[in-house]
Design a protein around this motif. Structure first.
Motif, PDB file in Angstrom:
ATOM      1  N   TYR A   1       5.610  -2.204  13.966  1.00  0.00           N
ATOM      2  CA  TYR A   1       6.519  -2.068  12.837  1.00  0.00           C
ATOM      3  C   TYR A   1       5.942  -1.072  11.832  1.00  0.00           C
ATOM      4  O   TYR A   1       4.775  -1.173  11.466  1.00  0.00           O
ATOM      5  CB  TYR A   1       6.739  -3.420  12.149  1.00  0.00           C
ATOM      6  CG  TYR A   1       7.482  -4.402  13.013  1.00  0.00           C
ATOM      7  CD1 TYR A   1       8.870  -4.362  13.099  1.00  0.00           C
ATOM      8  CD2 TYR A   1       6.789  -5.354  13.753  1.00  0.00           C
ATOM      9  CE1 TYR A   1       9.554  -5.273  13.893  1.00  0.00           C
ATOM     10  CE2 TYR A   1       7.467  -6.257  14.548  1.00  0.00           C
ATOM     11  CZ  TYR A   1       8.853  -6.211  14.626  1.00  0.00           C
ATOM     12  OH  TYR A   1       9.522  -7.100  15.420  1.00  0.00           O
ATOM     13  N   PRO A   2       6.768  -0.115  11.364  1.00  0.00           N
ATOM     14  CA  PRO A   2       6.257   0.903  10.446  1.00  0.00           C
ATOM     15  C   PRO A   2       5.974   0.357   9.051  1.00  0.00           C
ATOM     16  O   PRO A   2       6.711  -0.471   8.526  1.00  0.00           O
ATOM     17  CB  PRO A   2       7.389   1.928  10.400  1.00  0.00           C
ATOM     18  CG  PRO A   2       8.607   1.167  10.764  1.00  0.00           C
ATOM     19  CD  PRO A   2       8.168   0.061  11.680  1.00  0.00           C
ATOM     20  N   LEU A   3       4.872   0.836   8.465  1.00  0.00           N
ATOM     21  CA  LEU A   3       4.478   0.465   7.105  1.00  0.00           C
ATOM     22  C   LEU A   3       4.255   1.736   6.296  1.00  0.00           C
ATOM     23  O   LEU A   3       3.774   2.740   6.822  1.00  0.00           O
ATOM     24  CB  LEU A   3       3.172  -0.336   7.118  1.00  0.00           C
ATOM     25  CG  LEU A   3       3.177  -1.691   7.800  1.00  0.00           C
ATOM     26  CD1 LEU A   3       1.755  -2.215   7.924  1.00  0.00           C
ATOM     27  CD2 LEU A   3       4.035  -2.660   7.026  1.00  0.00           C
ATOM     28  N   ARG A   4       4.614   1.685   5.019  1.00  0.00           N
ATOM     29  CA  ARG A   4       4.329   2.774   4.085  1.00  0.00           C
ATOM     30  C   ARG A   4       3.600   2.156   2.907  1.00  0.00           C
ATOM     31  O   ARG A   4       4.003   1.117   2.400  1.00  0.00           O
ATOM     32  CB  ARG A   4       5.623   3.437   3.602  1.00  0.00           C
ATOM     33  CG  ARG A   4       6.536   3.950   4.708  1.00  0.00           C
ATOM     34  CD  ARG A   4       6.279   5.364   5.167  1.00  0.00           C
ATOM     35  NE  ARG A   4       6.242   6.378   4.155  1.00  0.00           N
ATOM     36  CZ  ARG A   4       7.285   7.026   3.677  1.00  0.00           C
ATOM     37  NH1 ARG A   4       8.498   6.742   4.086  1.00  0.00           N
ATOM     38  NH2 ARG A   4       7.118   7.967   2.771  1.00  0.00           N
ATOM     39  N   GLY A   5       2.528   2.771   2.463  1.00  0.00           N
ATOM     40  CA  GLY A   5       1.727   2.154   1.419  1.00  0.00           C
ATOM     41  C   GLY A   5       1.165   3.132   0.418  1.00  0.00           C
ATOM     42  O   GLY A   5       1.324   4.341   0.528  1.00  0.00           O
ATOM     43  N   LYS A   6       0.488   2.550  -0.549  1.00  0.00           N
ATOM     44  CA  LYS A   6      -0.144   3.338  -1.606  1.00  0.00           C
ATOM     45  C   LYS A   6      -1.335   2.560  -2.135  1.00  0.00           C
ATOM     46  O   LYS A   6      -1.298   1.344  -2.248  1.00  0.00           O
ATOM     47  CB  LYS A   6       0.846   3.596  -2.728  1.00  0.00           C
ATOM     48  CG  LYS A   6       0.308   4.489  -3.807  1.00  0.00           C
ATOM     49  CD  LYS A   6       1.379   4.891  -4.776  1.00  0.00           C
ATOM     50  CE  LYS A   6       0.756   5.871  -5.746  1.00  0.00           C
ATOM     51  NZ  LYS A   6       1.736   6.629  -6.458  1.00  0.00           N
ATOM     52  N   THR A   7      -2.394   3.280  -2.496  1.00  0.00           N
ATOM     53  CA  THR A   7      -3.560   2.665  -3.108  1.00  0.00           C
ATOM     54  C   THR A   7      -3.434   2.822  -4.614  1.00  0.00           C
ATOM     55  O   THR A   7      -3.175   3.927  -5.107  1.00  0.00           O
ATOM     56  CB  THR A   7      -4.855   3.320  -2.605  1.00  0.00           C
ATOM     57  OG1 THR A   7      -4.912   3.154  -1.180  1.00  0.00           O
ATOM     58  CG2 THR A   7      -6.078   2.683  -3.227  1.00  0.00           C
ATOM     59  N   VAL A   8      -3.587   1.709  -5.335  1.00  0.00           N
ATOM     60  CA  VAL A   8      -3.483   1.722  -6.794  1.00  0.00           C
ATOM     61  C   VAL A   8      -4.757   1.141  -7.394  1.00  0.00           C
ATOM     62  O   VAL A   8      -5.424   0.316  -6.785  1.00  0.00           O
ATOM     63  CB  VAL A   8      -2.246   0.942  -7.298  1.00  0.00           C
ATOM     64  CG1 VAL A   8      -0.966   1.633  -6.893  1.00  0.00           C
ATOM     65  CG2 VAL A   8      -2.254  -0.486  -6.829  1.00  0.00           C
TER      66      VAL A   8
ATOM     67  N   PHE B   1     -12.399  -6.802  -6.682  1.00  0.00           N
ATOM     68  CA  PHE B   1     -11.881  -5.496  -6.316  1.00  0.00           C
ATOM     69  C   PHE B   1     -11.370  -4.774  -7.561  1.00  0.00           C
ATOM     70  O   PHE B   1     -10.999  -5.403  -8.544  1.00  0.00           O
ATOM     71  CB  PHE B   1     -10.782  -5.585  -5.250  1.00  0.00           C
ATOM     72  CG  PHE B   1      -9.578  -6.389  -5.655  1.00  0.00           C
ATOM     73  CD1 PHE B   1      -8.464  -5.776  -6.209  1.00  0.00           C
ATOM     74  CD2 PHE B   1      -9.551  -7.767  -5.467  1.00  0.00           C
ATOM     75  CE1 PHE B   1      -7.353  -6.522  -6.576  1.00  0.00           C
ATOM     76  CE2 PHE B   1      -8.447  -8.510  -5.821  1.00  0.00           C
ATOM     77  CZ  PHE B   1      -7.339  -7.890  -6.377  1.00  0.00           C
ATOM     78  N   LYS B   2     -11.375  -3.463  -7.505  1.00  0.00           N
ATOM     79  CA  LYS B   2     -10.856  -2.626  -8.594  1.00  0.00           C
ATOM     80  C   LYS B   2      -9.635  -1.839  -8.128  1.00  0.00           C
ATOM     81  O   LYS B   2      -8.827  -1.412  -8.926  1.00  0.00           O
ATOM     82  CB  LYS B   2     -11.971  -1.677  -9.078  1.00  0.00           C
ATOM     83  CG  LYS B   2     -11.633  -0.874 -10.285  1.00  0.00           C
ATOM     84  CD  LYS B   2     -11.506  -1.722 -11.524  1.00  0.00           C
ATOM     85  CE  LYS B   2     -11.201  -0.827 -12.728  1.00  0.00           C
ATOM     86  NZ  LYS B   2     -10.447  -1.494 -13.749  1.00  0.00           N
ATOM     87  N   THR B   3      -9.512  -1.627  -6.826  1.00  0.00           N
ATOM     88  CA  THR B   3      -8.338  -0.963  -6.258  1.00  0.00           C
ATOM     89  C   THR B   3      -7.759  -1.840  -5.158  1.00  0.00           C
ATOM     90  O   THR B   3      -8.467  -2.666  -4.567  1.00  0.00           O
ATOM     91  CB  THR B   3      -8.691   0.415  -5.653  1.00  0.00           C
ATOM     92  OG1 THR B   3      -9.618   0.218  -4.587  1.00  0.00           O
ATOM     93  CG2 THR B   3      -9.260   1.356  -6.686  1.00  0.00           C
ATOM     94  N   LEU B   4      -6.467  -1.662  -4.904  1.00  0.00           N
ATOM     95  CA  LEU B   4      -5.841  -2.363  -3.785  1.00  0.00           C
ATOM     96  C   LEU B   4      -4.816  -1.454  -3.149  1.00  0.00           C
ATOM     97  O   LEU B   4      -4.274  -0.555  -3.797  1.00  0.00           O
ATOM     98  CB  LEU B   4      -5.201  -3.679  -4.236  1.00  0.00           C
ATOM     99  CG  LEU B   4      -3.985  -3.633  -5.133  1.00  0.00           C
ATOM    100  CD1 LEU B   4      -2.732  -3.889  -4.314  1.00  0.00           C
ATOM    101  CD2 LEU B   4      -4.104  -4.705  -6.195  1.00  0.00           C
ATOM    102  N   THR B   5      -4.580  -1.669  -1.879  1.00  0.00           N
ATOM    103  CA  THR B   5      -3.566  -0.921  -1.153  1.00  0.00           C
ATOM    104  C   THR B   5      -2.433  -1.882  -0.843  1.00  0.00           C
ATOM    105  O   THR B   5      -2.655  -2.943  -0.278  1.00  0.00           O
ATOM    106  CB  THR B   5      -4.137  -0.345   0.160  1.00  0.00           C
ATOM    107  OG1 THR B   5      -5.269   0.467  -0.159  1.00  0.00           O
ATOM    108  CG2 THR B   5      -3.107   0.481   0.887  1.00  0.00           C
ATOM    109  N   TYR B   6      -1.229  -1.501  -1.270  1.00  0.00           N
ATOM    110  CA  TYR B   6      -0.077  -2.351  -0.959  1.00  0.00           C
ATOM    111  C   TYR B   6       0.840  -1.618   0.014  1.00  0.00           C
ATOM    112  O   TYR B   6       0.888  -0.398   0.045  1.00  0.00           O
ATOM    113  CB  TYR B   6       0.659  -2.778  -2.235  1.00  0.00           C
ATOM    114  CG  TYR B   6       1.512  -1.719  -2.881  1.00  0.00           C
ATOM    115  CD1 TYR B   6       2.877  -1.633  -2.604  1.00  0.00           C
ATOM    116  CD2 TYR B   6       0.968  -0.810  -3.779  1.00  0.00           C
ATOM    117  CE1 TYR B   6       3.661  -0.667  -3.196  1.00  0.00           C
ATOM    118  CE2 TYR B   6       1.748   0.149  -4.373  1.00  0.00           C
ATOM    119  CZ  TYR B   6       3.101   0.222  -4.078  1.00  0.00           C
ATOM    120  OH  TYR B   6       3.880   1.180  -4.657  1.00  0.00           O
TER     121      TYR B   6
END
Length: 135
Positions: free
Chosen positions: A58-65, A97-102
């Protein structure tokens, strides 16, 4: 219901941090996974710095914030879940953690994503609750 968070190992002041991935699904398992070997190795960075991957086809699209300045995310573990909603809950900190990828299901990350809205709310809440000064 009371919630207690144990920080005996003082994780908040330690230098090491976790890589946190927020996925749009649940995995019914409570064990370690080889994320770097089986998932992160297939993540591609696109031109607009969004991430592209797949999970079980299944395709996923994400970003690290990054979390706002002055904030730290905590990874909590509850060893014995309560039997009812009225019992107190006890968690212990396993990492920070200081960053996360959703990740979203095949949808580009945007300002309309719940995680981004929650992080934006931190700035709004600080503004609302800060003292008013005359200038």
């Amino acid at each position: 219901m009371a919630i207690h968070i144990d920080n005996k190992q003082n994780y908040i002041n330690q230098q090491n941090e976790s890589k946190v991935q927020s996925m749009p699904f649940k995995i019914l398992a409570d064990c370690d996974a080889q994320v770097s070997k089986y998932f992160e190795s297939g993540v591609k960075v696109q031109d607009d710095e969004t991430l592209k991957a797949s999970f079980r086809g299944y395709p996923l699209r994400g970003k690290t914030v990054e979390l706002p300045d002055g904030y730290v995310g905590l990874v909590l573990h509850e060893s014995i879940p309560p039997v009812s909603d009225k019992e107190e809950r006890k968690f212990h900190i396993t990492n920070k953690f200081k960053t996360l990828t959703y990740w979203n299901w095949d949808k580009a990350p945007s300002k309309n994503d719940k995680i981004i809205q929650a992080l934006d709310w931190i700035d709004v809440a600080e503004t609302l609750h800060s003292p008013i000064t005359e200038e």
